[in-house]
Design a protein around this motif. Structure first.
Motif, PDB file in Angstrom:
ATOM      1  N   GLY A 119      10.051  36.913 -35.803  1.00  0.00           N
ATOM      2  CA  GLY A 119      10.774  37.192 -34.569  1.00  0.00           C
ATOM      3  C   GLY A 119       9.887  37.529 -33.394  1.00  0.00           C
ATOM      4  O   GLY A 119      10.386  37.900 -32.336  1.00  0.00           O
ATOM      5  N   SER A 120       8.582  37.441 -33.539  1.00  0.00           N
ATOM      6  CA  SER A 120       7.677  37.702 -32.414  1.00  0.00           C
ATOM      7  C   SER A 120       7.774  36.571 -31.403  1.00  0.00           C
ATOM      8  O   SER A 120       8.051  35.429 -31.751  1.00  0.00           O
ATOM      9  CB  SER A 120       6.233  37.805 -32.892  1.00  0.00           C
ATOM     10  OG  SER A 120       6.064  38.850 -33.797  1.00  0.00           O
ATOM     11  N   SER A 121       7.510  36.917 -30.162  1.00  0.00           N
ATOM     12  CA  SER A 121       7.505  35.902 -29.114  1.00  0.00           C
ATOM     13  C   SER A 121       6.178  35.974 -28.373  1.00  0.00           C
ATOM     14  O   SER A 121       5.421  36.934 -28.513  1.00  0.00           O
ATOM     15  CB  SER A 121       8.658  36.133 -28.135  1.00  0.00           C
ATOM     16  OG  SER A 121       8.445  37.334 -27.428  1.00  0.00           O
ATOM     17  N   VAL A 122       5.912  34.966 -27.584  1.00  0.00           N
ATOM     18  CA  VAL A 122       4.688  34.950 -26.789  1.00  0.00           C
ATOM     19  C   VAL A 122       4.691  36.126 -25.815  1.00  0.00           C
ATOM     20  O   VAL A 122       3.671  36.773 -25.599  1.00  0.00           O
ATOM     21  CB  VAL A 122       4.544  33.598 -26.048  1.00  0.00           C
ATOM     22  CG1 VAL A 122       3.377  33.636 -25.082  1.00  0.00           C
ATOM     23  CG2 VAL A 122       4.373  32.464 -27.034  1.00  0.00           C
ATOM     24  N   VAL A 123       5.844  36.427 -25.250  1.00  0.00           N
ATOM     25  CA  VAL A 123       5.942  37.526 -24.283  1.00  0.00           C
ATOM     26  C   VAL A 123       5.622  38.872 -24.936  1.00  0.00           C
ATOM     27  O   VAL A 123       4.919  39.698 -24.361  1.00  0.00           O
ATOM     28  CB  VAL A 123       7.343  37.546 -23.624  1.00  0.00           C
ATOM     29  CG1 VAL A 123       7.501  38.750 -22.724  1.00  0.00           C
ATOM     30  CG2 VAL A 123       7.582  36.275 -22.850  1.00  0.00           C
ATOM     31  N   SER A 124       6.115  39.107 -26.148  1.00  0.00           N
ATOM     32  CA  SER A 124       5.822  40.379 -26.819  1.00  0.00           C
ATOM     33  C   SER A 124       4.341  40.483 -27.164  1.00  0.00           C
ATOM     34  O   SER A 124       3.738  41.551 -27.052  1.00  0.00           O
ATOM     35  CB  SER A 124       6.680  40.555 -28.070  1.00  0.00           C
ATOM     36  OG  SER A 124       6.376  39.576 -29.042  1.00  0.00           O
TER      37      SER A 124
ATOM     38  N   GLU B  99      -1.255  45.765 -22.553  1.00  0.00           N
ATOM     39  CA  GLU B  99      -1.379  47.223 -22.699  1.00  0.00           C
ATOM     40  C   GLU B  99      -2.748  47.606 -23.259  1.00  0.00           C
ATOM     41  O   GLU B  99      -3.363  48.573 -22.798  1.00  0.00           O
ATOM     42  CB  GLU B  99      -0.266  47.754 -23.606  1.00  0.00           C
ATOM     43  CG  GLU B  99       1.095  47.712 -22.958  1.00  0.00           C
ATOM     44  CD  GLU B  99       2.229  48.046 -23.903  1.00  0.00           C
ATOM     45  OE1 GLU B  99       1.960  48.325 -25.097  1.00  0.00           O
ATOM     46  OE2 GLU B  99       3.387  48.010 -23.453  1.00  0.00           O
ATOM     47  N   ARG B 100      -3.239  46.849 -24.225  1.00  0.00           N
ATOM     48  CA  ARG B 100      -4.560  47.157 -24.797  1.00  0.00           C
ATOM     49  C   ARG B 100      -5.671  46.866 -23.802  1.00  0.00           C
ATOM     50  O   ARG B 100      -6.650  47.609 -23.710  1.00  0.00           O
ATOM     51  CB  ARG B 100      -4.758  46.394 -26.099  1.00  0.00           C
ATOM     52  CG  ARG B 100      -3.894  46.938 -27.207  1.00  0.00           C
ATOM     53  CD  ARG B 100      -4.334  46.523 -28.574  1.00  0.00           C
ATOM     54  NE  ARG B 100      -4.463  45.086 -28.750  1.00  0.00           N
ATOM     55  CZ  ARG B 100      -4.033  44.428 -29.810  1.00  0.00           C
ATOM     56  NH1 ARG B 100      -3.432  45.063 -30.787  1.00  0.00           N
ATOM     57  NH2 ARG B 100      -4.202  43.127 -29.901  1.00  0.00           N
ATOM     58  N   LEU B 101      -5.540  45.776 -23.036  1.00  0.00           N
ATOM     59  CA  LEU B 101      -6.544  45.475 -22.020  1.00  0.00           C
ATOM     60  C   LEU B 101      -6.577  46.552 -20.940  1.00  0.00           C
ATOM     61  O   LEU B 101      -7.650  46.969 -20.503  1.00  0.00           O
ATOM     62  CB  LEU B 101      -6.271  44.104 -21.388  1.00  0.00           C
ATOM     63  CG  LEU B 101      -6.632  42.894 -22.229  1.00  0.00           C
ATOM     64  CD1 LEU B 101      -6.042  41.632 -21.620  1.00  0.00           C
ATOM     65  CD2 LEU B 101      -8.135  42.766 -22.381  1.00  0.00           C
ATOM     66  N   ALA B 102      -5.403  47.007 -20.508  1.00  0.00           N
ATOM     67  CA  ALA B 102      -5.348  48.071 -19.492  1.00  0.00           C
ATOM     68  C   ALA B 102      -6.016  49.335 -20.020  1.00  0.00           C
ATOM     69  O   ALA B 102      -6.768  50.011 -19.298  1.00  0.00           O
ATOM     70  CB  ALA B 102      -3.902  48.354 -19.104  1.00  0.00           C
ATOM     71  N   ARG B 103      -5.773  49.668 -21.288  1.00  0.00           N
ATOM     72  CA  ARG B 103      -6.414  50.832 -21.903  1.00  0.00           C
ATOM     73  C   ARG B 103      -7.935  50.687 -21.903  1.00  0.00           C
ATOM     74  O   ARG B 103      -8.666  51.620 -21.590  1.00  0.00           O
ATOM     75  CB  ARG B 103      -5.884  51.003 -23.329  1.00  0.00           C
ATOM     76  CG  ARG B 103      -5.679  52.426 -23.720  1.00  0.00           C
ATOM     77  CD  ARG B 103      -5.042  52.585 -25.083  1.00  0.00           C
ATOM     78  NE  ARG B 103      -3.764  51.908 -25.182  1.00  0.00           N
ATOM     79  CZ  ARG B 103      -3.396  51.134 -26.201  1.00  0.00           C
ATOM     80  NH1 ARG B 103      -4.177  50.974 -27.233  1.00  0.00           N
ATOM     81  NH2 ARG B 103      -2.226  50.548 -26.206  1.00  0.00           N
ATOM     82  N   GLN B 104      -8.423  49.495 -22.241  1.00  0.00           N
ATOM     83  CA  GLN B 104      -9.864  49.261 -22.275  1.00  0.00           C
ATOM     84  C   GLN B 104     -10.481  49.300 -20.882  1.00  0.00           C
ATOM     85  O   GLN B 104     -11.567  49.849 -20.695  1.00  0.00           O
ATOM     86  CB  GLN B 104     -10.170  47.909 -22.922  1.00  0.00           C
ATOM     87  CG  GLN B 104      -9.929  47.865 -24.405  1.00  0.00           C
ATOM     88  CD  GLN B 104     -10.275  46.503 -24.974  1.00  0.00           C
ATOM     89  OE1 GLN B 104     -11.268  45.900 -24.599  1.00  0.00           O
ATOM     90  NE2 GLN B 104      -9.433  46.011 -25.870  1.00  0.00           N
ATOM     91  N   ILE B 105      -9.799  48.717 -19.900  1.00  0.00           N
ATOM     92  CA  ILE B 105     -10.319  48.708 -18.528  1.00  0.00           C
ATOM     93  C   ILE B 105     -10.450  50.129 -18.002  1.00  0.00           C
ATOM     94  O   ILE B 105     -11.474  50.509 -17.424  1.00  0.00           O
ATOM     95  CB  ILE B 105      -9.421  47.847 -17.606  1.00  0.00           C
ATOM     96  CG1 ILE B 105      -9.558  46.369 -17.973  1.00  0.00           C
ATOM     97  CG2 ILE B 105      -9.758  48.070 -16.140  1.00  0.00           C
ATOM     98  CD1 ILE B 105      -8.533  45.453 -17.330  1.00  0.00           C
TER      99      ILE B 105
ATOM    100  N   ASP C 127      -9.604  40.887 -25.797  1.00  0.00           N
ATOM    101  CA  ASP C 127      -8.598  41.401 -26.708  1.00  0.00           C
ATOM    102  C   ASP C 127      -7.834  40.228 -27.314  1.00  0.00           C
ATOM    103  O   ASP C 127      -7.614  39.213 -26.657  1.00  0.00           O
ATOM    104  CB  ASP C 127      -7.623  42.340 -25.995  1.00  0.00           C
ATOM    105  CG  ASP C 127      -6.753  43.078 -26.973  1.00  0.00           C
ATOM    106  OD1 ASP C 127      -7.288  43.932 -27.705  1.00  0.00           O
ATOM    107  OD2 ASP C 127      -5.549  42.789 -27.038  1.00  0.00           O
ATOM    108  N   THR C 128      -7.451  40.407 -28.572  1.00  0.00           N
ATOM    109  CA  THR C 128      -6.685  39.393 -29.286  1.00  0.00           C
ATOM    110  C   THR C 128      -5.409  40.017 -29.825  1.00  0.00           C
ATOM    111  O   THR C 128      -5.453  41.091 -30.431  1.00  0.00           O
ATOM    112  CB  THR C 128      -7.508  38.808 -30.457  1.00  0.00           C
ATOM    113  OG1 THR C 128      -8.699  38.249 -29.929  1.00  0.00           O
ATOM    114  CG2 THR C 128      -6.723  37.740 -31.186  1.00  0.00           C
ATOM    115  N   ALA C 129      -4.290  39.380 -29.575  1.00  0.00           N
ATOM    116  CA  ALA C 129      -3.001  39.840 -30.093  1.00  0.00           C
ATOM    117  C   ALA C 129      -2.442  38.760 -31.011  1.00  0.00           C
ATOM    118  O   ALA C 129      -2.534  37.570 -30.716  1.00  0.00           O
ATOM    119  CB  ALA C 129      -2.033  40.114 -28.950  1.00  0.00           C
TER     120      ALA C 129
ATOM    121  N   THR D 125       1.626  43.301 -25.635  1.00  0.00           N
ATOM    122  CA  THR D 125       0.702  44.070 -26.467  1.00  0.00           C
ATOM    123  C   THR D 125      -0.721  43.909 -25.962  1.00  0.00           C
ATOM    124  O   THR D 125      -1.465  44.890 -25.828  1.00  0.00           O
ATOM    125  CB  THR D 125       0.793  43.610 -27.935  1.00  0.00           C
ATOM    126  OG1 THR D 125       2.136  43.776 -28.385  1.00  0.00           O
ATOM    127  CG2 THR D 125      -0.152  44.374 -28.827  1.00  0.00           C
ATOM    128  N   ALA D 126      -1.121  42.674 -25.680  1.00  0.00           N
ATOM    129  CA  ALA D 126      -2.475  42.421 -25.199  1.00  0.00           C
ATOM    130  C   ALA D 126      -2.712  43.069 -23.841  1.00  0.00           C
ATOM    131  O   ALA D 126      -3.774  43.652 -23.597  1.00  0.00           O
ATOM    132  CB  ALA D 126      -2.737  40.923 -25.127  1.00  0.00           C
TER     133      ALA D 126
END
Length: 193
Positions: free
Chosen positions: A167-172, A179-185, A158-160, A176-177
């Protein structure tokens, strides 16, 4: 041979001539007959998953990354997602019906676009996670799929995107990544159709 309108009307009149009792009986019997004919068909979310698995143990996800706590963060997200969308119960013991073990293989941060002053306008975080789901005997739970997947059956990626100017941060981006990885797993746990 031509069909005249007079030949069709008596049939339509028979349907309109049903008594209330006959109509209610037909309305009740038709769905039962359809259900009886589809006796092998199952309905519900439970049918998406292997029927012999009831509990899943998710050990802390290991990480090859130097970033701290990514494995714990992803473990929590996967366990919550399993509890939310599957009929499985996540337990804290390896004696469960199955074990879902994962490893963060790759964690990259790269610049996708830079400003004229050489600052990052868009950065991308790319994660690659290997997944293995085995039953109590050590056999893979999910058999090989009939349709080849674009990626390996036990690896997801996954790529975020991250936009510091907005205003984005590395943590945000990591959230996102994750949550998407958990969905895919968790979606990998579904039985093949």
């Amino acid at each position: 041979m031509s069909v005249h309108r007079a030949d069709v009307l008596p049939v339509a009149a028979d349907w309109r001539g049903l008594s209330r009792r006959q109509f209610c009986w037909l309305a009740f019997a038709s769905p039962l007959a359809a259900a009886w004919g589809c006796a092998g068909y199952h309905v519900g979310a439970r049918t998406l998953y292997p029927p012999d698995i009831h509990t899943v143990y998710v050990p802390t996800i290991e990480s090859n990354s130097y970033r701290r706590s990514l494995g714990e963060w992803l473990t929590e997200a996967v366990a919550k997602r399993i509890e939310q969308v599957t009929p499985f119960k996540v337990v804290g013991t390896p004696e469960a019906d199955s074990v879902l073990s994962c490893r963060i293989v790759t964690d990259r941060k790269m610049m996708a676009m830079e400003s004229p002053t050489d600052e990052g306008r868009e950065l991308q975080l790319t994660w690659q996670v290997s997944v293995e789901w085995v039953d109590r005997q050590g056999d893979l739970v999910k058999p090989a799929q009939q349709i080849p997947a674009p990626q390996s059956l036990n690896t997801i990626e996954d790529t975020a995107s991250l936009f510091p100017e907005l205003g984005s941060s590395v943590v945000s981006a990591q959230q996102t990544a994750i949550e998407r990885l958990a969905r895919q797993i968790v979606s990998m746990m579904e039985a093949p159709w």
